[in-house]
Design a protein around this motif. Structure first.
Motif, mmCIF file in Angstrom:
data_model
loop_
_atom_site.group_PDB
_atom_site.id
_atom_site.type_symbol
_atom_site.label_atom_id
_atom_site.label_comp_id
_atom_site.label_asym_id
_atom_site.label_seq_id
_atom_site.Cartn_x
_atom_site.Cartn_y
_atom_site.Cartn_z
ATOM 1 N N ASN A 104 -2.354 -7.033 -12.548
ATOM 2 C CA ASN A 104 -2.985 -6.243 -10.685
ATOM 3 C C ASN A 104 -4.874 -6.667 -11.985
ATOM 4 O O ASN A 104 -4.994 -5.565 -12.603
ATOM 5 N N ILE A 105 -5.530 -6.691 -10.894
ATOM 6 C CA ILE A 105 -6.793 -5.954 -11.417
ATOM 7 C C ILE A 105 -7.576 -5.237 -10.381
ATOM 8 O O ILE A 105 -7.749 -5.997 -9.065
ATOM 9 N N SER A 106 -8.428 -3.986 -10.610
ATOM 10 C CA SER A 106 -8.845 -3.342 -9.136
ATOM 11 C C SER A 106 -10.585 -4.226 -9.464
ATOM 12 O O SER A 106 -11.274 -3.731 -10.344
ATOM 13 N N ARG A 145 -6.758 -6.414 -6.607
ATOM 14 C CA ARG A 145 -6.504 -5.494 -5.953
ATOM 15 C C ARG A 145 -8.415 -4.825 -4.742
ATOM 16 O O ARG A 145 -8.946 -5.105 -5.919
ATOM 17 N N LEU A 146 -8.042 -5.538 -3.410
ATOM 18 C CA LEU A 146 -9.256 -4.517 -3.498
ATOM 19 C C LEU A 146 -8.554 -3.260 -2.002
ATOM 20 O O LEU A 146 -8.453 -3.609 -0.871
ATOM 21 N N TRP A 147 -8.929 -2.354 -2.789
ATOM 22 C CA TRP A 147 -8.831 -1.168 -1.743
ATOM 23 C C TRP A 147 -9.921 -0.235 -1.449
ATOM 24 O O TRP A 147 -10.047 1.327 -1.744
ATOM 25 N N THR A 178 -12.954 -11.044 10.871
ATOM 26 C CA THR A 178 -10.912 -11.544 10.656
ATOM 27 C C THR A 178 -9.626 -10.745 9.676
ATOM 28 O O THR A 178 -9.047 -10.193 10.685
ATOM 29 N N ILE A 179 -10.349 -10.089 8.675
ATOM 30 C CA ILE A 179 -9.576 -9.482 8.189
ATOM 31 C C ILE A 179 -9.414 -8.018 7.624
ATOM 32 O O ILE A 179 -8.317 -7.300 8.555
ATOM 33 N N MET A 180 -10.382 -7.448 8.685
ATOM 34 C CA MET A 180 -10.593 -6.154 9.092
ATOM 35 C C MET A 180 -9.983 -5.840 10.401
ATOM 36 O O MET A 180 -9.625 -4.876 10.594
ATOM 37 N N PHE A 197 -4.242 -5.995 -0.104
ATOM 38 C CA PHE A 197 -5.543 -4.949 0.672
ATOM 39 C C PHE A 197 -5.038 -3.538 0.497
ATOM 40 O O PHE A 197 -3.868 -3.348 0.594
ATOM 41 N N ASP A 198 -5.281 -2.400 0.495
ATOM 42 C CA ASP A 198 -5.328 -0.832 1.081
ATOM 43 C C ASP A 198 -6.858 -0.170 1.058
ATOM 44 O O ASP A 198 -7.445 -0.576 1.257
#
Length: 289
Positions: A104-106, A145-147, A178-180, A197-198
């Motif tokens: 996992n990469i933040s 990870r894109l939180w 689109t993602i949002m 995403f989180d």
């Protein structure tokens, strides 16, 4: 008693100061290889998977391969969680160690720190890691990870830079609007390379406003062991506020059999937060029915 995963913090040192992480109150500490081995010998009775992380970054350790060798000897699967800053410290032989199941990469670690690295310099070793995984046809998962997808999209400029870079590198169209709008949990960039995403979350703290009762996955799906050897019920108790016991003094079996531990388990099954820290934790709302 069985757990899906046990978090074992090899070190509480991460080398960064991300604004979304709590201020570390415990002294810097790294678990010795010998102590780690003794813990894994006990942990394997309760799980088959270890995450080498609580708040520290295991990739800060130059001898990470020694810990991974121990996990392999005990036939455990391993998850590594990192900021991505220390990828260059390790060979692909270590990063793709046979015991490692997932990395996992933040990605939030870059824009939430003061750093002399350019965006391109930060991203380059991460993309190289992905390329090498593809080249080797390795079965490991890489989870980017894109939180930071809050309703205000406060990270819009940074996210758009990431989406543009990933779109070019992986040949996939990533559009911020689109993602949002669709709010996916994951987007597949390549085979077993995922953009996850989180939202930001508030770490539990006795200083937080009172939140109340509820269920939690602590002592159910997982427990955590800090670099000091203290056992805590949850991977978010980075300061050991709820120290159920110390593995330097007692066995894991003894610690998991105490009245305090059993009362916490019983409480969560009844949607009661027994411990004060749990009462001031909003993360458990994610598990509400």
């Amino acid at each position: 008693m069985k757990f899906y995963r046990i978090y074992i913090e090899l070190t509480n040192i991460c080398g960064l100061s991300c604004s979304f992480c709590p201020t570390k109150r415990l002294p810097a500490q790294t678990m010795s290889v010998e102590f780690f081995d003794s813990i894994v010998r006990q942990a394997k009775a309760y799980t088959t998977e270890v995450a080498c992380h609580v708040v520290g970054d295991p990739l800060t350790l130059s001898n990470l391969h020694e810990y991974l060798d121990i996990l392999e000897q005990h036939k455990m699967k391993t998850v590594l969680t990192s900021s991505g800053y220390y990828l260059k410290k390790h060979t692909y032989q270590t990063l793709f160690h046979p015991t490692v199941k997932q990395i996992n990469i933040s990605l939030n670690s870059y824009n939430k720190n003061d750093t002399s690295l350019t965006f391109e310099q930060y991203l380059e070793p991460i993309l190289r890691l992905c390329d090498e995984k593809i080249r080797q046809e390795n079965e490991i998962f890489i989870n980017l990870r894109l939180w930071n997808l809050n309703e205000q999209m406060s990270e819009e400029a940074y996210n758009e830079k990431l989406f543009a870079a990933f779109s070019i590198h992986f040949g996939i169209l990533l559009e911020s609007d689109t993602i949002m709008r669709e709010k996916p949990k994951t987007i597949r960039l390549d085979r077993k390379i995922l953009l996850h995403f989180d939202h930001y979350f508030t770490w539990p703290s006795l200083d937080n406003p009172y939140c109340g009762d509820g269920r939690c996955q602590g002592l159910d799906s997982h427990i955590a062991i800090l670099a000091s050897g203290k056992v805590v019920p949850c991977c978010l108790d980075s300061d050991g506020v709820i120290a159920l016991g110390d593995l330097r003094l007692h066995s894991l079996q003894e610690i998991l059999s105490t009245d305090r531990t059993l009362e916490m388990i019983k409480g969560f099954r009844e949607k009661r937060a027994v411990e004060k820290l749990c009462q001031h934790c909003s993360y458990k709302s994610r598990f509400s029915d």
